[in-house]
Design an enzyme around this catalytic site. Sequence first.
Site, PDB file in Angstrom:
ATOM      1  N   GLY A  29       0.819  -1.210   0.000  1.00 41.42           N
ATOM      2  CA  GLY A  29       0.000   0.000   0.000  1.00 41.42           C
ATOM      3  C   GLY A  29       0.848   1.253   0.000  1.00 41.42           C
ATOM      4  O   GLY A  29       2.061   1.184  -0.184  1.00 41.42           O
ATOM      5  N   ASN A  30       0.191   2.379   0.184  1.00 44.61           N
ATOM      6  CA  ASN A  30       0.916   3.652   0.252  1.00 44.61           C
ATOM      7  C   ASN A  30       0.270   4.559   1.293  1.00 44.61           C
ATOM      8  O   ASN A  30      -0.750   4.219   1.874  1.00 44.61           O
ATOM      9  CB  ASN A  30       0.965   4.312  -1.138  1.00 44.61           C
ATOM     10  CG  ASN A  30      -0.416   4.634  -1.666  1.00 44.61           C
ATOM     11  OD1 ASN A  30      -1.118   5.478  -1.121  1.00 44.61           O
ATOM     12  ND2 ASN A  30      -0.824   3.948  -2.733  1.00 44.61           N
ATOM     13  N   ARG A  31       0.878   5.723   1.519  1.00 42.06           N
ATOM     14  CA  ARG A  31       0.461   6.582   2.623  1.00 42.06           C
ATOM     15  C   ARG A  31      -0.625   7.589   2.264  1.00 42.06           C
ATOM     16  O   ARG A  31      -0.895   8.504   3.030  1.00 42.06           O
ATOM     17  CB  ARG A  31       1.675   7.343   3.184  1.00 42.06           C
ATOM     18  CG  ARG A  31       2.677   6.462   3.863  1.00 42.06           C
ATOM     19  CD  ARG A  31       3.731   7.313   4.555  1.00 42.06           C
ATOM     20  NE  ARG A  31       4.879   6.539   4.938  1.00 42.06           N
ATOM     21  CZ  ARG A  31       4.911   5.740   6.010  1.00 42.06           C
ATOM     22  NH1 ARG A  31       3.846   5.639   6.777  1.00 42.06           N
ATOM     23  NH2 ARG A  31       5.985   5.038   6.283  1.00 42.06           N
ATOM     24  N   SER A  32      -1.239   7.458   1.118  1.00 45.06           N
ATOM     25  CA  SER A  32      -2.289   8.412   0.757  1.00 45.06           C
ATOM     26  C   SER A  32      -3.427   8.370   1.783  1.00 45.06           C
ATOM     27  O   SER A  32      -3.917   7.307   2.143  1.00 45.06           O
ATOM     28  CB  SER A  32      -2.844   8.078  -0.629  1.00 45.06           C
ATOM     29  OG  SER A  32      -3.931   8.923  -0.910  1.00 45.06           O
TER      30      SER A  32
END
Length: 233
Positions: A29-32
């Site tokens: 995943g990512n930090r958005s």
Amino acid sequence: DYQLPLAGRIVTISAGGTREPLDPVRFLGNRSSGKQGVALAVAARNAGATVRLLAAHMDVPPPAGVEVVRVETALQLRAAALDAAARSDVVIMSAAVADFRPAEVSDTKIKKRDDTADPVISLVRNPDILQELVEQRNSGPAGSGQLIVGFAAETGDSQGDVLAYAEAKLRRKGCDLLVVNHVGTDKVFGQDSNSVVILSRSGSEPQEASGTKTEVSEAIIGRISFELNHVSP
Ligand code: C5P
């Protein structure tokens, strides 16, 4: 007669970060946070638009008064975006889409075992949804008036470098507007304020907007309204 600037318009907005599964319990995943996309949805709704929010993983709840389609992966977001775009006046891709996904998804939880080598994760490229939206518009019969907006988070030593990279990206992707964030190590993701430059394919001057994500969103929606109402395709 007084009319809201986006009255009668359908606006599709993607928000948040995609999650790409490795097995039933793990993902890349990512930090958005989804905050920018949600703020855009609120600004578009307040401008009178019918808003469809394509929500990948978000740290914030979706706003009232918008239609929400939940997605998890880039491929799910792609399907939802291409479908919604066919009926939209405006598409804004503010989601952080994973560029790669695991080549294989295990049906069962990947186990740690002492008798085998450490696992290696192979990745394959995800499609560029923004680019496909532009292709779909350009090949569609009635699509030429549709406005497609991309986001770009760029790093660079100077604002000049960042703008040069972003100009190239705008041409490559073929979208109408590109909202450019100059990112450093701890800027933007998850924060409440933002500073952006809006680049236009039509070649008008870059427009700066800064402030809270709400204020930045109002500037972006204002610019979109202007393009729809005053610039012929
Ligand atoms: O190329 P880059 O990832 O910087 O482009 C960012 C823009 O492209 C954003 O609008 C993002 O939502 C979109 N994007 C996409 N599909 C991808 C990767 C990014 O639509 N696979």
